[in-house]
Design a protein around this motif. Structure first.
Motif, PDB file in Angstrom:
ATOM      1  N   LEU A 208     -10.251  88.907  21.299  1.00  0.00           N
ATOM      2  CA  LEU A 208     -10.205  87.635  20.589  1.00  0.00           C
ATOM      3  C   LEU A 208      -8.773  87.284  20.196  1.00  0.00           C
ATOM      4  N   ALA A 209      -8.023  88.261  19.702  1.00  0.00           N
ATOM      5  CA  ALA A 209      -6.625  88.008  19.327  1.00  0.00           C
ATOM      6  C   ALA A 209      -5.804  87.606  20.544  1.00  0.00           C
ATOM      7  N   GLY A 210      -6.026  88.286  21.677  1.00  0.00           N
ATOM      8  CA  GLY A 210      -5.313  87.930  22.896  1.00  0.00           C
ATOM      9  C   GLY A 210      -5.662  86.535  23.375  1.00  0.00           C
ATOM     10  N   GLU A 270       5.701  85.288  19.423  1.00  0.00           N
ATOM     11  CA  GLU A 270       5.782  86.465  18.560  1.00  0.00           C
ATOM     12  C   GLU A 270       4.519  87.313  18.673  1.00  0.00           C
ATOM     13  N   ALA A 271       3.349  86.668  18.626  1.00  0.00           N
ATOM     14  CA  ALA A 271       2.101  87.416  18.731  1.00  0.00           C
ATOM     15  C   ALA A 271       2.016  88.160  20.065  1.00  0.00           C
ATOM     16  N   ALA A 282      -2.655  91.171  14.693  1.00  0.00           N
ATOM     17  CA  ALA A 282      -3.793  90.357  14.275  1.00  0.00           C
ATOM     18  C   ALA A 282      -3.335  89.176  13.421  1.00  0.00           C
ATOM     19  N   GLU A 283      -2.433  89.428  12.467  1.00  0.00           N
ATOM     20  CA  GLU A 283      -1.926  88.345  11.622  1.00  0.00           C
ATOM     21  C   GLU A 283      -1.177  87.312  12.456  1.00  0.00           C
ATOM     22  N   LEU A 342      -7.285  84.138   8.187  1.00  0.00           N
ATOM     23  CA  LEU A 342      -5.968  84.737   7.978  1.00  0.00           C
ATOM     24  C   LEU A 342      -5.794  85.164   6.527  1.00  0.00           C
ATOM     25  N   GLY A 343      -6.212  84.316   5.597  1.00  0.00           N
ATOM     26  CA  GLY A 343      -6.109  84.665   4.189  1.00  0.00           C
ATOM     27  C   GLY A 343      -6.927  85.893   3.841  1.00  0.00           C
TER      28      GLY A 343
END
Length: 352
Positions: A208-210, A270-271, A282-283, A342-343
């Motif tokens: 999911l992050a990718g 950056e990610a 993840a952030e 994210l929070g």
């Protein structure tokens, strides 16, 4: 951090820019309608771009994704890379990689992603010594982008396990769905569909992050393409004897859109860079998704607005960028939902 593309990444991006730029023309996009440009997909695969995405890492894929977004190329390139090629390469077994990756590299297999897990699909693992990671899936996913092109679907079950199903397999029904952007989408119905497990704990979060990072790269390209069209239009169109681009309000609107586009791009870079370096990201993936959703919506609205009445023409090329930008906003989950996630992640991890 060094986001300078490697020689291989720069070469792959240059090739992608040439192919997408030459073949993803307005006339071909109109002809494709809500389907895929089969000729363009064939050229992309013949040039080895899916394999290049695998070899150059997530940052390489983001660079290629920008070129697809810049031309709103009507092919399942990014979706198939993140939900098929990279997901299997990173989380598949040796047997799965050997069996599945060659067809994803040459484009004869196409993956779509039924993400994120929303509690609608339930998996029941096969039991017994011969199960070998198999299972059965039941449930409905209302919207899966590029489903009508897919040979395989990577499905996220309610328990966040990942499963690969064949789109034309038993117990699988796909129905056409129209979306804001013509992404060849569909509704996925699973009724005891045979599936094979992909990865273990943490695989869902990684894929999911990718995917969020890669589609943020698409949004960076969509916004850059929209802004380029707006710059060309306001530079050529005259009002009261001078180009529209000389008006301060136009300049400021375009400048804001440019800064937003750069913010989307750099957060996606950056990610992706952190992923390729083996660092937690993840952030950063959520941050890039938020910028792509929140700022991307602003940019495509600005691009259409700067075209004046022309931007309201549904047949004008800039309107396609507007539709893609809004669809990507929805596909990434919406800025409010992403910001909340994210929070929650930041609160959970606490101060460093």
């Amino acid at each position: 951090m060094d986001f300078t593309p490697s020689e291989e990444q720069a070469a792959a991006q240059g090739l992608a820019a040439r192919i997408f730029g030459d073949l993803s023309t307005h006339d071909r996009l109109v002809a494709a309608g809500s389907g895929t440009d089969a000729g363009l997909w064939k050229e992309i695969c013949a040039a080895g771009l899916p394999g290049a995405a695998e070899e150059t890492g997530l940052l390489g894929l983001v660079l290629l994704a920008e070129e697809q977004g810049r031309t709103t190329a009507q092919v399942p390139f990014v979706a198939s890379c993140v939900y098929g090629l990279l997901a299997i390469a990173e989380h598949g077994t040796d047997e799965q990689r050997e069996r599945l990756l060659p067809s994803f590299r040459d484009g004869t297999a196409v993956a779509a992603g039924a993400f994120p897990a929303a509690g609608t699909v339930h998996a029941e693992a096969d039991e017994g010594p011969d199960a070998e990671g198999g299972g059965r899936l039941n449930g409905i996913v209302p919207l899966v982008p590029w489903l009508r092109d897919a040979t395989h679907v990577l499905v996220a079950a309610a328990d966040r396990s990942l499963w690969i199903v064949r789109a034309a397999g038993p117990g699988v029904v796909t129905e056409s769905v129209e979306t804001t952007a013509p992404w060849s989408a569909g509704r996925l119905v699973l009724d005891g569909a045979p599936a094979e497990r992909l990865g273990g704990s943490g695989a869902y979060e990684e894929v999911l992050a990718g995917a969020r990072t890669a589609f943020a790269g698409v949004q960076a390209g969509v916004c850059a393409g929209s802004l380029a069209r707006a710059v060309e239009h306001t530079g050529a169109r005259e009002q009261f004897g001078r180009p529209l681009s000389t008006n301060q309000a136009v300049l400021l609107r375009a400048a804001d859109a440019y800064m937003d586009t750069e913010a989307i791009r750099v957060t996606a870079y950056e990610a992706a860079w952190r992923h390729d370096e083996g660092l937690p990201y993840a952030e950063q993936a959520l941050t890039s998704a938020w910028w792509a959703s929140e700022a991307g919506r602003r940019v495509v609205h600005a691009g259409q607005h700067l075209h004046g009445g022309t931007g309201a023409d549904l047949d004008h090329p800039v309107h396609r960028h507007f539709l893609w930008g809004r669809q990507l906003d929805a596909h990434l989950g919406g800025s409010g939902t992403v910001l909340q996630e994210l929070g929650e992640l930041l609160v959970k991890e606490g101060p460093e």
